[in-house]
Design an enzyme around this catalytic site. Structure first.
Site, PDB file in Angstrom:
ATOM      1  N   GLU A 177      44.194  79.879  52.726  1.00 11.83           N
ATOM      2  CA  GLU A 177      45.529  80.486  52.751  1.00 11.83           C
ATOM      3  C   GLU A 177      46.328  80.083  51.517  1.00 11.83           C
ATOM      4  OE1 GLU A 177      47.619  77.760  52.810  1.00 11.83           O
ATOM      5  OE2 GLU A 177      45.822  76.595  53.214  1.00 11.83           O
ATOM      6  N   GLU A 321      43.995  76.400  50.523  1.00  9.23           N
ATOM      7  CA  GLU A 321      43.320  77.484  49.805  1.00  9.23           C
ATOM      8  C   GLU A 321      41.926  77.801  50.357  1.00  9.23           C
ATOM      9  OE1 GLU A 321      42.991  76.689  45.632  1.00  9.23           O
ATOM     10  OE2 GLU A 321      45.125  76.284  45.362  1.00  9.23           O
TER      11      GLU A 321
END
Length: 363
Positions: A177, A321
């Protein structure tokens, strides 16, 4: 528009893992040329993968990480040291494989699927998949982050992202994310679903160094909880009021992975709270999840207590991430190589004088 009944059909459509395949993998593991249990969680991974796929030996060479990018309106209240414009910049950098997740995923031969699920800005990169629900959430210190309809639509984006990957031959999925301010939304979802106190779960997040900013963040999150009063028994209510679009999308990824019977790897703090949400919607989803690393975010401990997560690595990481997923991909490859390439005791023709004693050995 996605209805709750549609989401429920996926949640209720999740089947249990293949017990017969687990039995076969367990039996083969016991025959391999090693002391029982000596490869620890590598053995556990191999057996769990068999339950998911139905195969004792698996090929997971096609790997991908699904990244959900979205902005959070509460950033306007100074809960992050970084401006929300960073979300756009980082999302465009993902496709160039030059961020943390990009350079690590490259080593694992894993591809990235990058989704704009709610960025408050325009993405020009054609490699970013545009599934924008809205341009960032609302400031949840003043009211709900999004509507329940928007939350449902975001969950469906995640489910469909898994189907998109599976249809293209990917055998294992990681979760990632991006969204400035998303440690704030994650912390409130954690507190709402676990009963943990905000004071015990708030971290400084990205780059915050001064105490005044930290105190402001705590106060803003307390105000958000008081204003919204999320129903702790209703995941959709919690996420729509104090969550983020990236969290909602990742909930869909976990539901979709379980529905389509594909292993899925949990990354850090934000990915973990989405896993918790999926687990609360249907605990069978956990049978398809694999952990990666311990995250340094303080609220993570409450997640560990709320679901049976056992992180595999502790490397002092807190980037997000999806950067932790490739490490678990490596472990999965090791598990598959063990099942495929390791000799059994019979194949090695090792002395029965030793093998006859194995059942009596204590470790």
């Amino acid at each position: 528009m996605t209805t709750y009944e549609e989401i429920l059909s996926y949640i209720n459509g999740i089947e249990g893992v293949n017990a017969e395949a687990i039995k076969s993998a367990t039996e083969r593991n016991a025959e391999l040329l090693k002391i029982p249990g000596s490869l620890g969680r590598i053995e556990d991974i191999a057996i769990k993968l068999a339950g998911i796929t139905g195969n004792t030996v698996n090929d997971l060479s096609e790997k991908c990480i699904i990244i959900m990018s979205a902005d959070n309106g509460v950033v306007a209240k100074g809960v992050s040291s970084a401006p929300k414009s960073v979300t756009v910049t980082m999302t465009e950098c993902f496709t160039k494989e030059v961020t943390g997740v990009g350079v690590i995923a490259k080593v694992a031969n894993a591809d990235l699927f990058v989704y704009d699920i709610g960025i408050d800005g325009d993405i020009k990169d054609p490699h970013v998949i545009n599934k924008k629900i809205r341009r960032g959430t609302a400031d949840f210190s003043e009211g709900p982050a999004m509507t329940k309809q928007e939350c449902l639509d975001a969950i469906m984006v995640g489910i469909e992202a898994v189907k998109y990957a599976v249809d293209r031959g990917y055998k294992v999925i990681g979760t990632g994310e991006m969204g400035i301010g998303n440690t704030s939304s994650t912390t409130l979802v954690v507190c709402a679903l676990t009963g943990a106190k905000i004071d015990d779960c708030v971290g400084k997040g990205t780059g915050m160094v001064d105490d005044a900013s930290y105190i402001n963040k705590v106060n803003v999150l307390k105000q958000a909880m008081e204003v919204n009063k999320p129903d702790c028994s209703d995941v959709i209510d919690v996420v729509s009021k104090v969550g983020g679009l990236d969290i909602a999308g990742l909930i869909g990824v976990y539901i979709g992975a379980a529905y389509y019977k594909v292993p899925v790897v949990i990354d850090g703090y934000i990915s973990s709270v989405a896993a918790l949400c999926a687990y609360k919607l249907n605990n069978k989803t956990f049978d398809y999840m694999f952990e990666s690393h311990v995250t340094e975010e303080v609220g993570y401990n409450a997640i560990l207590e709320a679901m049976p997560i056992r992180p595999m690595f502790n490397m002092n990481m807190r980037l997000g991430e999806g950067s932790g997923c490739p490490f678990t991909f490596f472990a999965m490859d090791a598990a598959n190589s063990m099942m495929k390439n390791m000799y059994t005791f019979a194949e090695s023709a090792i002395s029965s004088e030793y093998t006859d004693k194995l059942d009596d050995l204590q470790f």
